[in-house]
Write a protein that holds these residues in place. Structure first.
Motif, PDB file in Angstrom:
ATOM      1  N   GLY A  67       1.361  -0.967   0.026  1.00 22.31           N
ATOM      2  CA  GLY A  67       0.451  -0.153   0.253  1.00 22.31           C
ATOM      3  C   GLY A  67       0.861   0.934  -0.202  1.00 22.31           C
ATOM      4  O   GLY A  67       1.864   1.152   0.158  1.00 22.31           O
ATOM      5  N   PRO A  68       0.600   2.109  -0.425  1.00 18.50           N
ATOM      6  CA  PRO A  68      -1.204   2.481  -0.160  1.00 18.50           C
ATOM      7  C   PRO A  68      -1.675   2.553  -1.931  1.00 18.50           C
ATOM      8  O   PRO A  68      -0.649   2.422  -2.135  1.00 18.50           O
ATOM      9  CB  PRO A  68      -1.075   4.141   0.009  1.00 18.50           C
ATOM     10  CG  PRO A  68       0.090   4.670  -0.189  1.00 18.50           C
ATOM     11  CD  PRO A  68       0.412   3.920   0.395  1.00 18.50           C
ATOM     12  N   LEU A  69      -3.100   2.309  -2.192  1.00 15.98           N
ATOM     13  CA  LEU A  69      -3.454   1.902  -3.321  1.00 15.98           C
ATOM     14  C   LEU A  69      -4.521   2.909  -4.047  1.00 15.98           C
ATOM     15  O   LEU A  69      -5.220   3.174  -3.131  1.00 15.98           O
ATOM     16  CB  LEU A  69      -3.912   0.420  -3.147  1.00 15.98           C
ATOM     17  CG  LEU A  69      -3.516  -0.355  -2.645  1.00 15.98           C
ATOM     18  CD1 LEU A  69      -4.419  -1.950  -2.900  1.00 15.98           C
ATOM     19  CD2 LEU A  69      -2.100  -1.058  -3.487  1.00 15.98           C
ATOM     20  N   ASP A  70      -4.112   3.449  -5.027  1.00 14.37           N
ATOM     21  CA  ASP A  70      -5.282   3.729  -5.728  1.00 14.37           C
ATOM     22  C   ASP A  70      -6.235   3.336  -6.619  1.00 14.37           C
ATOM     23  O   ASP A  70      -6.654   2.039  -5.891  1.00 14.37           O
ATOM     24  CB  ASP A  70      -4.890   5.374  -6.819  1.00 14.37           C
ATOM     25  CG  ASP A  70      -4.449   3.865  -8.167  1.00 14.37           C
ATOM     26  OD1 ASP A  70      -5.047   2.703  -8.082  1.00 14.37           O
ATOM     27  OD2 ASP A  70      -3.540   3.594  -8.670  1.00 14.37           O
ATOM     28  N   THR A  71      -7.522   3.556  -6.651  1.00 13.26           N
ATOM     29  CA  THR A  71      -8.383   3.245  -6.683  1.00 13.26           C
ATOM     30  C   THR A  71      -9.038   1.830  -7.738  1.00 13.26           C
ATOM     31  O   THR A  71      -9.012   1.048  -7.404  1.00 13.26           O
ATOM     32  CB  THR A  71      -9.929   3.960  -7.849  1.00 13.26           C
ATOM     33  OG1 THR A  71      -9.967   5.485  -7.301  1.00 13.26           O
ATOM     34  CG2 THR A  71     -10.960   3.967  -7.752  1.00 13.26           C
ATOM     35  N   ARG A  72      -8.097   1.902  -8.830  1.00  9.24           N
ATOM     36  CA  ARG A  72      -7.491   1.420 -10.010  1.00  9.24           C
ATOM     37  C   ARG A  72      -7.044  -0.432  -9.228  1.00  9.24           C
ATOM     38  O   ARG A  72      -7.308  -1.467  -9.586  1.00  9.24           O
ATOM     39  CB  ARG A  72      -6.793   2.041 -11.227  1.00  9.24           C
ATOM     40  CG  ARG A  72      -7.403   2.671 -11.844  1.00  9.24           C
ATOM     41  CD  ARG A  72      -6.530   3.373 -13.415  1.00  9.24           C
ATOM     42  NE  ARG A  72      -7.620   4.056 -13.684  1.00  9.24           N
ATOM     43  CZ  ARG A  72      -8.019   3.510 -15.298  1.00  9.24           C
ATOM     44  NH1 ARG A  72      -8.414   2.194 -15.388  1.00  9.24           N
ATOM     45  NH2 ARG A  72      -8.482   4.218 -15.725  1.00  9.24           N
ATOM     46  N   GLN A  73      -5.318   0.304  -8.629  1.00  9.79           N
ATOM     47  CA  GLN A  73      -4.963  -1.054  -7.858  1.00  9.79           C
ATOM     48  C   GLN A  73      -6.140  -1.660  -6.755  1.00  9.79           C
ATOM     49  O   GLN A  73      -6.036  -2.792  -6.502  1.00  9.79           O
ATOM     50  CB  GLN A  73      -4.315  -0.110  -6.816  1.00  9.79           C
ATOM     51  CG  GLN A  73      -2.806  -0.071  -8.492  1.00  9.79           C
ATOM     52  CD  GLN A  73      -1.951   0.977  -7.277  1.00  9.79           C
ATOM     53  OE1 GLN A  73      -1.810   1.573  -6.206  1.00  9.79           O
ATOM     54  NE2 GLN A  73      -0.963   0.980  -7.808  1.00  9.79           N
ATOM     55  N   LYS A  74      -7.109  -0.613  -6.229  1.00  9.12           N
ATOM     56  CA  LYS A  74      -8.472  -1.086  -5.120  1.00  9.12           C
ATOM     57  C   LYS A  74      -8.971  -2.252  -5.920  1.00  9.12           C
ATOM     58  O   LYS A  74      -9.282  -3.511  -5.694  1.00  9.12           O
ATOM     59  CB  LYS A  74      -8.651  -0.476  -4.040  1.00  9.12           C
ATOM     60  CG  LYS A  74      -7.667   0.167  -3.248  1.00  9.12           C
ATOM     61  CD  LYS A  74      -8.487   1.568  -2.959  1.00  9.12           C
ATOM     62  CE  LYS A  74      -8.223   2.128  -1.289  1.00  9.12           C
ATOM     63  NZ  LYS A  74      -8.982   3.317  -1.327  1.00  9.12           N
ATOM     64  N   LEU A  75      -9.909  -1.965  -7.304  1.00  5.71           N
ATOM     65  CA  LEU A  75     -10.719  -2.470  -8.386  1.00  5.71           C
ATOM     66  C   LEU A  75      -9.778  -3.826  -8.113  1.00  5.71           C
ATOM     67  O   LEU A  75     -10.166  -5.116  -8.547  1.00  5.71           O
ATOM     68  CB  LEU A  75     -10.881  -2.211  -8.835  1.00  5.71           C
ATOM     69  CG  LEU A  75     -11.591  -0.960  -8.947  1.00  5.71           C
ATOM     70  CD1 LEU A  75     -12.170  -0.388 -10.346  1.00  5.71           C
ATOM     71  CD2 LEU A  75     -13.094  -1.318  -8.328  1.00  5.71           C
ATOM     72  N   ALA A  76      -8.259  -3.697  -8.649  1.00  5.53           N
ATOM     73  CA  ALA A  76      -7.549  -5.559  -9.106  1.00  5.53           C
ATOM     74  C   ALA A  76      -7.183  -6.299  -8.101  1.00  5.53           C
ATOM     75  O   ALA A  76      -7.083  -7.134  -7.830  1.00  5.53           O
ATOM     76  CB  ALA A  76      -6.360  -4.696  -9.749  1.00  5.53           C
TER      77      ALA A  76
END
Length: 206
Positions: A67-76
């Motif tokens: 982490g941390p993650l952006d939105t696209r990384q969270k979705l993945a």
């Protein structure tokens, strides 16, 4: 973790209705994420994991999470973690459709429609077997939308099949699910091949 406040039936009129996925799963508050461990899931889906699931997810996160993650990384990450969970087919199909709506809202229409193609294949397979009536209606309707969007057929060809399924439904409640889908069907005629699954101008919602 933030828990969304109460909501009304208006959410079923927001554009995500064309994927038949709804708030809060289509907004940040609908995805719970532990920044420390990396564990991520839909709202209220943190509990009930088996020991096997916990072990597999823990091993995956220890190897892959940074982490941390952006939105696209969270979705993945959400998609990867759910691969390791024991979920029924209808949940997995909804997950793919939720992800499709997320990627569309992020402007990645190619990824969104790739996921819709994946969901469509799953729904076609499911429709060949026995399904609860509401699920069958949902899949027939969404499959028509996706087929038109992906250029597999025209609205003129698939809309009669949806109308027939709605008319054959045992749900005759004027406020029921079959009637609700009937109110959406005219919008299917406005879906254009490729691009976004928003046949009407967006003015609200998710």
């Amino acid at each position: 973790m933030h828990v969304p406040a109460s909501y009304g039936s208006y959410i079923y009129g927001w554009p995500s209705k064309y994927d038949q996925v709804f708030w809060p799963l289509t907004v940040d508050q609908g995805i719970w994420f532990c920044e420390q461990s990396g564990f991520i899931a839909f709202i209220r889906d943190f509990d009930g994991l088996t020991d096997g699931e916990r072990g597999a997810i823990k091993a995956y996160l220890e190897k892959h999470y940074q982490g941390p993650l952006d939105t696209r990384q969270k979705l993945a990450l959400l998609e990867a973690v759910y691969v390791l969970r024991e979920k029924p087919d209808d949940f997995r199909n909804k997950l793919v459709r939720v992800l499709a709506r997320w990627y569309q809202d992020l402007g990645d229409h190619e990824k969104a429609n790739q996921l819709r193609g994946q969901a469509l294949a799953q729904m076609r397979e499911a429709l060949a077997g026995d399904l609860p009536e509401p699920t069958r209606l949902e899949y027939v309707y969404v499959s028509c939308n996706y087929d038109v969007l992906l250029g597999n057929t025209t609205a003129k060809d698939c809309m009669p099949k949806v109308k027939k399924a709605i008319e054959a439904s045992t749900d005759k409640d004027p406020d029921g699910y079959a009637a609700y889908l009937g109110t959406l069907l005219d919008d299917t005629a406005r879906i254009t091949r490729g691009g976004t699954l928003d046949p009407l101008p967006r003015d609200k919602g998710g």
